[in-house]
Design an enzyme around this catalytic site. Structure first.
Site, PDB file in Angstrom:
ATOM      1  N   ARG A 122       0.849  -1.184   0.000  1.00  0.00           N
ATOM      2  CA  ARG A 122       0.000   0.000   0.000  1.00  0.00           C
ATOM      3  C   ARG A 122       0.887   1.237   0.000  1.00  0.00           C
ATOM      4  NH1 ARG A 122       1.730   2.053   3.740  1.00  0.00           N
ATOM      5  NH2 ARG A 122       0.481   3.897   3.368  1.00  0.00           N
ATOM      6  N   GLY A 123       0.215   2.392  -0.212  1.00  0.00           N
ATOM      7  CA  GLY A 123       0.969   3.627  -0.433  1.00  0.00           C
ATOM      8  C   GLY A 123       1.077   3.790  -1.935  1.00  0.00           C
ATOM      9  N   ALA A 124       0.702   4.979  -2.421  1.00  0.00           N
ATOM     10  CA  ALA A 124       0.542   5.163  -3.866  1.00  0.00           C
ATOM     11  C   ALA A 124       1.772   4.747  -4.697  1.00  0.00           C
ATOM     12  CB  ALA A 124       0.144   6.618  -4.135  1.00  0.00           C
ATOM     13  N   ARG A 150      -7.452  -0.832  -6.931  1.00  0.00           N
ATOM     14  CA  ARG A 150      -7.618   0.353  -6.078  1.00  0.00           C
ATOM     15  C   ARG A 150      -7.669   1.568  -7.008  1.00  0.00           C
ATOM     16  NH1 ARG A 150      -4.306   1.138  -0.807  1.00  0.00           N
ATOM     17  NH2 ARG A 150      -6.285   2.089  -0.189  1.00  0.00           N
ATOM     18  N   ASP A 168      -2.294  10.518  -2.887  1.00  0.00           N
ATOM     19  CA  ASP A 168      -2.580   9.477  -3.877  1.00  0.00           C
ATOM     20  C   ASP A 168      -2.896  10.048  -5.252  1.00  0.00           C
ATOM     21  OD1 ASP A 168      -3.062   8.105  -1.195  1.00  0.00           O
ATOM     22  OD2 ASP A 168      -3.118   6.467  -2.652  1.00  0.00           O
ATOM     23  N   ASN A 193      -5.988  12.136  -0.275  1.00  0.00           N
ATOM     24  CA  ASN A 193      -5.103  11.363   0.613  1.00  0.00           C
ATOM     25  C   ASN A 193      -5.998  10.622   1.612  1.00  0.00           C
ATOM     26  OD1 ASN A 193      -2.371  10.606   1.302  1.00  0.00           O
ATOM     27  ND2 ASN A 193      -2.636  11.748   3.186  1.00  0.00           N
ATOM     28  N   LYS A 194      -5.364   9.818   2.426  1.00  0.00           N
ATOM     29  CA  LYS A 194      -6.077   8.966   3.369  1.00  0.00           C
ATOM     30  C   LYS A 194      -7.190   9.712   4.098  1.00  0.00           C
ATOM     31  CE  LYS A 194      -5.764   5.533   3.850  1.00  0.00           C
ATOM     32  NZ  LYS A 194      -6.729   4.567   3.241  1.00  0.00           N
ATOM     33  N   GLN A 203      -2.799   2.845   9.746  1.00  0.00           N
ATOM     34  CA  GLN A 203      -1.468   2.911   9.111  1.00  0.00           C
ATOM     35  C   GLN A 203      -0.508   3.761   9.923  1.00  0.00           C
ATOM     36  OE1 GLN A 203      -4.342   3.256   7.525  1.00  0.00           O
ATOM     37  NE2 GLN A 203      -4.288   2.518   5.420  1.00  0.00           N
TER      38      GLN A 203
HETATM   39  O1  MRU Z   1      -4.855   3.198   1.846  1.00  0.00           O
HETATM   40  P1  MRU Z   1      -3.388   3.446   1.849  1.00  0.00           P
HETATM   41  O2  MRU Z   1      -2.715   2.961   3.086  1.00  0.00           O
HETATM   42  O3  MRU Z   1      -2.716   2.945   0.583  1.00  0.00           O
HETATM   43  O4  MRU Z   1      -3.278   5.023   1.827  1.00  0.00           O
HETATM   44  C1  MRU Z   1      -2.034   5.591   1.645  1.00  0.00           C
HETATM   45  C2  MRU Z   1      -1.995   7.040   1.792  1.00  0.00           C
HETATM   46  O5  MRU Z   1      -2.974   7.703   1.942  1.00  0.00           O
HETATM   47  C3  MRU Z   1      -0.650   7.653   1.643  1.00  0.00           C
HETATM   48  O6  MRU Z   1      -0.540   8.809   2.387  1.00  0.00           O
HETATM   49  C4  MRU Z   1      -0.432   7.962   0.167  1.00  0.00           C
HETATM   50  O7  MRU Z   1      -0.593   6.801  -0.608  1.00  0.00           O
HETATM   51  C5  MRU Z   1       0.887   8.516  -0.090  1.00  0.00           C
HETATM   52  S1  MRU Z   1       2.122   7.286   0.107  1.00  0.00           S
HETATM   53  C6  MRU Z   1       3.613   7.988  -0.195  1.00  0.00           C
END
Ligand code: MRU
Length: 325
Positions: free
Chosen positions: A44-46, A75, A214, A224-225, A173
């Site tokens: 996970r993480g973009a 996703r 993201d 973002n999250k 997270q």
């Molecule tokens: O659902 P996730 O854990 O993939 O969400 C991730 C985030 O919101 C991060 O902040 C984003 O992907 C940036 S990662 C460098």
């Protein structure tokens, strides 16, 4: 500790759902394994999702066009995923060696994160208190990360920071991953519940907010999250700079504003059951579980990319860094 490693013709993935309690690697083999790893947040993480999908495109024998569609559907919000699979498809069409292209995407991310971290660090002062939301460290990228990059790079250079990390409901997270990464890097970190952010800001403990993203719309709105926009509103109220950090590949010029960003909705069980011994709400209770929210560009002090620090007006200034696409 690498999150994604290509070694001897095989891909190894650190299973982020096992952290912080266990360090376990999995070895995806089929397209279903890759899809499940992204969907279930083992990766996970973009940027990390994009890198992982690029390896899938290189290593699997499936029809590349169908595979891209399949992986992209896992996703929808992180643009890095479709950006990476599109780039792999272009490489396929032009007869390039796909594994070399995937390795290039991986290596480029390391270089981008380093630049982002340098720019971000230039905006901080030694001793600063920094609030983070979700996880935008090395686990979410390749090395350093985006949102956490300035802290990790600063640590190497002898800076002392005091990080406050929102636990980041519902999937935690911040608690499971960010505090784990910062502890391992020996950076002072304090875990707080999401609803404590206002208090630590009011108490003067926070000098800057650093978050990843993201997707960045062409007008500078960002996804973002879930919970990020609330933190931005609080930062504005307390006059604290709110910085968004992400690679150039996170900018989606085809997406005019944040309203055009598709927000992923996830299973209600993540809210009611996932981290509990017993369900925390009745089975019939409705749940709304969007994985991301959109932060309006007016709440953002600067967007920090590998192509520089972008400030308002975002629409014009994001166009200025659009070269060599
Ligand atoms: O659902 P996730 O854990 O993939 O969400 C991730 C985030 O919101 C991060 O902040 C984003 O992907 C940036 S990662 C460098």
């Amino acid at each position: 500790m690498k999150n994604i490693e290509y070694r001897d013709g095989k891909l190894y993935l650190l299973d982020q759902t096992a952290l912080p309690n266990r360090i376990e690697y999995i070895n995806p083999k089929t397209k279903e394994d890759y899809y499940y790893a992204i969907k279930s947040l083992q990766v996970r993480g973009a940027p990390a999702i994009g890198i992982f999908a690029a390896y899938a495109m290189a290593l699997l024998d499936d029809d590349k066009y169908e595979l891209k569609e399949y992986l992209d559907s896992s996703r929808p919000t992180a643009v890095n995923l479709s950006w990476a699979t599109s780039r792999m498809l272009n490489a396929y069409e032009s007869g390039k060696t796909l594994i070399d292209e995937a390795i290039a995407i991986h290596n480029e991310d390391i270089a981008m994160c380093k630049k982002i971290s340098e720019y971000g660090l230039s905006l901080l002062n030694d001793g600063d208190g920094v609030l983070t939301h979700c996880n935008a460290g090395a686990l979410a990228t390749s090395e350093y990360g985006t949102g956490l990059g300035p802290l990790l790079l600063g640590k190497e250079r002898g800076y002392t920071f005091h990080a406050y990390t929102d636990e980041t409901r519902p999937l935690l997270q911040g608690a499971r991953l960010t505090s784990f990464e910062l502890e391992r890097a020996r950076i002072d970190v304090t875990l707080i519940c999401d609803n404590m952010a206002s208090l630590v800001m009011k108490q003067g403990k926070i000098n800057a907010v650093l978050v990843g993203t993201d997707r960045i719309a062409a007008n500078g709105d960002i996804a973002n999250k879930i919970g990020t926009s609330g933190v931005a509103i609080l930062a504005k109220h307390y006059n604290i700079p709110f910085y968004v950090l992400g690679p150039y590949s996170t900018i989606d010029y085809n997406c005019p504003t944040g309203d055009d960003i598709v927000i992923e909705e996830r299973d209600p069980s993540e809210i009611k059951e996932m981290w509990y011994k017993e369900p925390m709400a009745l089975e019939e209770t409705k749940c709304y579980n969007p994985a991301f929210d959109v932060t309006d560009n007016e709440l953002i002090t600067a967007i920090i990319t590998d192509r520089g620090i972008i400030r308002k007006p975002y629409k014009e200034n994001l166009q200025r860094i659009r070269y060599n696409d």
